[in-house]
Design a protein around this motif. Structure first.
Motif, mmCIF file in Angstrom:
data_model
loop_
_atom_site.group_PDB
_atom_site.id
_atom_site.type_symbol
_atom_site.label_atom_id
_atom_site.label_comp_id
_atom_site.label_asym_id
_atom_site.label_seq_id
_atom_site.Cartn_x
_atom_site.Cartn_y
_atom_site.Cartn_z
ATOM 1 N N GLY A 191 6.444 8.471 -3.522
ATOM 2 C CA GLY A 191 7.320 8.826 -2.404
ATOM 3 C C GLY A 191 6.609 8.750 -1.064
ATOM 4 O O GLY A 191 7.162 8.225 -0.079
ATOM 5 N N LEU A 192 5.382 9.241 -1.007
ATOM 6 C CA LEU A 192 4.606 9.177 0.240
ATOM 7 C C LEU A 192 4.316 7.730 0.631
ATOM 8 O O LEU A 192 4.333 7.387 1.821
ATOM 9 C CB LEU A 192 3.292 9.948 0.074
ATOM 10 N N CYS A 193 4.064 6.903 -0.361
ATOM 11 C CA CYS A 193 3.796 5.479 -0.090
ATOM 12 C C CYS A 193 5.042 4.792 0.464
ATOM 13 O O CYS A 193 4.951 3.997 1.406
ATOM 14 C CB CYS A 193 3.320 4.793 -1.372
ATOM 15 N N ILE A 194 6.204 5.109 -0.094
ATOM 16 C CA ILE A 194 7.466 4.539 0.408
ATOM 17 C C ILE A 194 7.671 4.920 1.870
ATOM 18 O O ILE A 194 7.967 4.064 2.726
ATOM 19 C CB ILE A 194 8.661 5.012 -0.440
ATOM 20 N N LEU A 195 7.508 6.201 2.177
ATOM 21 C CA LEU A 195 7.691 6.686 3.552
ATOM 22 C C LEU A 195 6.696 6.023 4.497
ATOM 23 O O LEU A 195 7.047 5.647 5.629
ATOM 24 C CB LEU A 195 7.540 8.203 3.601
ATOM 25 N N SER A 196 5.461 5.873 4.067
ATOM 26 C CA SER A 196 4.438 5.251 4.904
ATOM 27 C C SER A 196 4.774 3.797 5.199
ATOM 28 O O SER A 196 4.617 3.329 6.335
ATOM 29 C CB SER A 196 3.067 5.344 4.216
ATOM 30 N N TYR A 197 5.241 3.077 4.192
ATOM 31 C CA TYR A 197 5.633 1.674 4.412
ATOM 32 C C TYR A 197 6.822 1.590 5.368
ATOM 33 O O TYR A 197 6.889 0.691 6.222
ATOM 34 C CB TYR A 197 5.988 1.004 3.082
ATOM 35 N N LEU A 198 7.778 2.510 5.238
ATOM 36 C CA LEU A 198 8.938 2.519 6.136
ATOM 37 C C LEU A 198 8.498 2.709 7.587
ATOM 38 O O LEU A 198 9.046 2.082 8.508
ATOM 39 C CB LEU A 198 9.908 3.630 5.740
ATOM 40 N N LEU A 199 7.490 3.553 7.803
ATOM 41 C CA LEU A 199 6.998 3.809 9.163
ATOM 42 C C LEU A 199 6.311 2.588 9.779
ATOM 43 O O LEU A 199 6.163 2.509 10.995
ATOM 44 C CB LEU A 199 6.025 4.996 9.153
ATOM 45 N N THR A 200 5.889 1.652 8.936
ATOM 46 C CA THR A 200 5.253 0.437 9.459
ATOM 47 C C THR A 200 6.268 -0.667 9.767
ATOM 48 O O THR A 200 5.879 -1.760 10.179
ATOM 49 C CB THR A 200 4.210 -0.110 8.469
ATOM 50 N N THR A 222 7.535 -8.919 -3.000
ATOM 51 C CA THR A 222 8.882 -9.475 -2.867
ATOM 52 C C THR A 222 8.861 -10.774 -2.069
ATOM 53 O O THR A 222 9.906 -11.336 -1.779
ATOM 54 C CB THR A 222 9.809 -8.472 -2.151
ATOM 55 N N SER A 223 7.654 -11.245 -1.720
ATOM 56 C CA SER A 223 7.524 -12.465 -0.921
ATOM 57 C C SER A 223 6.412 -13.341 -1.481
ATOM 58 O O SER A 223 5.401 -12.831 -1.984
ATOM 59 C CB SER A 223 7.211 -12.112 0.542
ATOM 60 N N ASP A 224 6.599 -14.648 -1.399
ATOM 61 C CA ASP A 224 5.545 -15.568 -1.823
ATOM 62 C C ASP A 224 4.283 -15.384 -0.984
ATOM 63 O O ASP A 224 3.176 -15.674 -1.442
ATOM 64 C CB ASP A 224 6.019 -17.024 -1.705
ATOM 65 N N GLY A 225 4.448 -14.919 0.246
ATOM 66 C CA GLY A 225 3.303 -14.679 1.124
ATOM 67 C C GLY A 225 2.601 -13.376 0.840
ATOM 68 O O GLY A 225 1.623 -13.044 1.524
ATOM 69 N N SER A 226 3.082 -12.621 -0.150
ATOM 70 C CA SER A 226 2.529 -11.309 -0.505
ATOM 71 C C SER A 226 2.448 -10.430 0.737
ATOM 72 O O SER A 226 3.381 -10.400 1.537
ATOM 73 C CB SER A 226 1.168 -11.476 -1.179
ATOM 74 N N MET A 227 1.343 -9.746 0.979
ATOM 75 C CA MET A 227 1.245 -8.813 2.101
ATOM 76 C C MET A 227 1.064 -9.521 3.439
ATOM 77 O O MET A 227 1.147 -8.877 4.490
ATOM 78 C CB MET A 227 0.106 -7.831 1.860
ATOM 79 N N ASN A 228 0.817 -10.817 3.430
ATOM 80 C CA ASN A 228 0.786 -11.583 4.687
ATOM 81 C C ASN A 228 2.133 -11.554 5.392
ATOM 82 O O ASN A 228 2.219 -11.805 6.592
ATOM 83 C CB ASN A 228 0.387 -13.042 4.414
ATOM 84 N N HIS A 229 3.170 -11.269 4.635
ATOM 85 C CA HIS A 229 4.534 -11.274 5.150
ATOM 86 C C HIS A 229 4.836 -10.031 5.993
ATOM 87 O O HIS A 229 5.857 -9.984 6.685
ATOM 88 C CB HIS A 229 5.514 -11.349 3.963
ATOM 89 N N PHE A 230 3.907 -9.041 5.966
ATOM 90 C CA PHE A 230 4.192 -7.762 6.615
ATOM 91 C C PHE A 230 3.135 -7.436 7.678
ATOM 92 O O PHE A 230 2.141 -8.137 7.837
ATOM 93 C CB PHE A 230 4.270 -6.659 5.554
ATOM 94 N N SER A 231 3.375 -6.341 8.391
ATOM 95 C CA SER A 231 2.566 -5.991 9.565
ATOM 96 C C SER A 231 1.177 -5.493 9.190
ATOM 97 O O SER A 231 0.913 -5.143 8.039
ATOM 98 C CB SER A 231 3.281 -4.904 10.371
ATOM 99 N N HIS A 232 0.308 -5.444 10.205
ATOM 100 C CA HIS A 232 -1.037 -4.920 9.990
ATOM 101 C C HIS A 232 -0.987 -3.457 9.569
ATOM 102 O O HIS A 232 -1.823 -2.998 8.779
ATOM 103 C CB HIS A 232 -1.870 -5.069 11.267
ATOM 104 N N GLY A 233 -0.006 -2.719 10.087
ATOM 105 C CA GLY A 233 0.147 -1.318 9.683
ATOM 106 C C GLY A 233 0.400 -1.193 8.199
ATOM 107 O O GLY A 233 -0.129 -0.283 7.536
ATOM 108 N N ALA A 234 1.210 -2.108 7.644
ATOM 109 C CA ALA A 234 1.481 -2.108 6.197
ATOM 110 C C ALA A 234 0.205 -2.386 5.414
ATOM 111 O O ALA A 234 0.014 -1.852 4.309
ATOM 112 C CB ALA A 234 2.546 -3.147 5.868
#
Length: 481
Positions: A191-200, A222-234
């Motif tokens: 749950g904490l991880c979900i909330l943290s990702y939402l904040l990013t 959920t993306s072929d780019g893996s975590m490259n698809h998301f922000s530095h905060g993520a």
């Protein structure tokens, strides 16, 4: 004789729980109007029927499980559950059962190797199912590592034996309490991880999926780019929760009970894991700054992310570390087999076995200097008996022999040396991506022949179940009365 009915009953219970979790993606497909509702409904019905059959045949008023039954159940649960959990991949993605089984085994063992591409446009139901498989595999292995493997004395795990590892009637309530506490901590951290990702800035769907696969140290995205698809905060959120996923969950429970972090901080295994993570991250960050032109902050982020992803055997992708040069590639090859802490969701050899090995080496050196001296080997201020040391040595030997044999078999199928060796390592250590152009961080396992995928599936299962749990099944003495 084997207790067939209790074994079937336990398998039936596992399949019934698997079927219940299938309802989640089924409902997602129904309410979003996206692909997968009929397909998941079919898989759900088949799994329920198989579960009902096993429970009906295996039901008994009283039954007891011995050590031999536990060895067999531990292997059967992962093998059979993977077969039924693979059905949605066959029905929705229209891939072969070989590919579906490989994907499922990779998910349940939290390895993270994949044969699928086009994730960005894939049905939400199947993406969620992949994440659920890893989340279930993570918590399932923690409970098994705490309650089952110490009892079976697999690979030195008796060093961490607690009351929860005692399956006598007297300790059953204690075992159930520990299991519930582990699941509770796992749910809170998720749950904490979900909330943290939402904040990013992540959306709800991506946040839930990535929280499931981050804490379980699985690595599906959920993306072929893996975590490259998301922000530095993520990326920073992922670093924190991958690290937490690599810690012993029993220590979280102990820290909550005592309301103090000292229990975690003073643990020898945690300190070893932290030092390994920090030192290697700083070394790679300096390398990226000097040789690859990264800014210091970016170098730290990328280095820490990739190091913790590999050490905890998560396998999230963020840059192709094999393209950074010979030194980083060599270091990552070692980190792929190292693993994090025992009692965590990570795979690999585990830090405590390296620490036991170094302590044994130190003892042998002292014996050479002082032949008449008496030296007691200790770990976490407790003496380590010879039985545990032998188990650790046997596990290490079996681990590397398995990798060598698997790599040899893959190369015999025509795969190149880098793909064969790194594929064997990443399967047995449950890391995810391998090295090279085919199965490296920017590739996947789809091009491999079917026989290679079955061998790698066996390798993933052996690595997840600590090797010896599977090997003992092939000894004739195991099947004798």
């Amino acid at each position: 004789m084997l207790n067939i009915r209790p074994i079937l009953f336990v398998v039936g219970l596992v399949l019934s729980k698997l079927a219940l979790f299938m309802y989640v993606p089924t409902l997602v497909a129904f309410f979003t109007g996206t692909e997968g509702f009929i397909d998941f409904a079919q898989a759900l019905v088949i799994t329920h029927l198989a579960s009902f059959a096993c429970l009906s045949i295996g039901r008994s008023a009283v039954f007891r499980l011995n050590a031999r039954d536990m060895f067999l159940i531990t292997s059967l649960v992962w093998t059979i559950a993977s077969a039924f959990a693979a059905l949605p991949f066959v029905f929705i993605n229209h891939i072969s059962f070989t590919d579906a089984y490989f994907e499922t085994m990779s998910g349940l063992t939290t390895t993270g190797s994949t044969v699928l591409s086009g994730l960005d446009s894939m049905a939400p139901s199947i993406l969620l199912w992949r994440s659920i498989l890893q989340w279930l595999g993570g918590v399932g292995f923690i409970v098994m590592a705490v309650a089952v493997l110490p009892m079976l004395n697999v690979g030195g795990m008796r060093l961490f034996q607690t009351e929860s590892s005692d399956w006598s009637d007297k300790s059953s309530p204690r075992a159930k309490t520990v299991a519930k506490n582990i699941v509770g901590v796992y749910l809170v951290l998720t749950g904490l991880c979900i909330l943290s990702y939402l904040l990013t800035g992540m959306g709800w769907f991506d946040a839930i999926n990535h929280a499931f696969t981050t804490l379980s140290t699985g690595g599906y995205s959920t993306s072929d780019g893996s975590m490259n698809h998301f922000s530095h905060g993520a990326h920073w959120v992922a670093i924190v929760f991958m690290f937490l996923g690599g810690l012993p969950f029993l220590l979280f429970i102990a820290a909550l009970r005592k309301r103090s972090l000292q229990t975690v901080i003073q643990d020898a295994q945690v300190r070893g894991f932290f030092l390994l993570f920090m030192i290697t991250s700083l070394v790679i960050a300096l390398w990226l700054t000097i040789h690859n032109g990264y800014s210091l902050l970016d170098a730290l982020r990328v280095a820490m992310f990739n190091i913790v992803s590999v050490v905890t055997t998560t396998g999230f992708g963020l840059d192709d570390f094999t393209a950074w040069g010979a030194f980083p590639a060599t270091l990552f090859a070692f980190l792929m087999v190292s693993g994090a802490c025992s009692g965590s969701t990570s795979g690999g050899i585990k830090v405590f076995r390296f620490q036991i090995g170094f302590a044994l080496l130190n003892k042998q050196m002292l014996k050479l200097v002082h032949p008449s001296g008496v030296f007691v080997q200790r770990y976490n201020q407790r003496p380590v008996n010879e039985d545990i040391v032998r188990s650790v040595v046997a596990f290490g030997l079996a681990f590397f022999i398995t990798i060598i044999l698997l790599a040899g078999a893959l190369s015999a199928m025509g795969l190149d040396a880098v793909t064969s060796i790194s594929g064997a390592i990443t399967a047995v250590a449950n890391v995810g991506p391998g090295m090279g152009n085919v199965i490296g961080p920017s590739g996947n396992f789809a091009p491999l022949p079917d026989a290679a995928k079955w061998l790698l599936s066996i390798g993933m299962l052996m690595g997840r179940l600590e090797i010896l749990t599977i090997l003992v099944l092939f000894f004739p003495a195991f099947w004798r009365r």
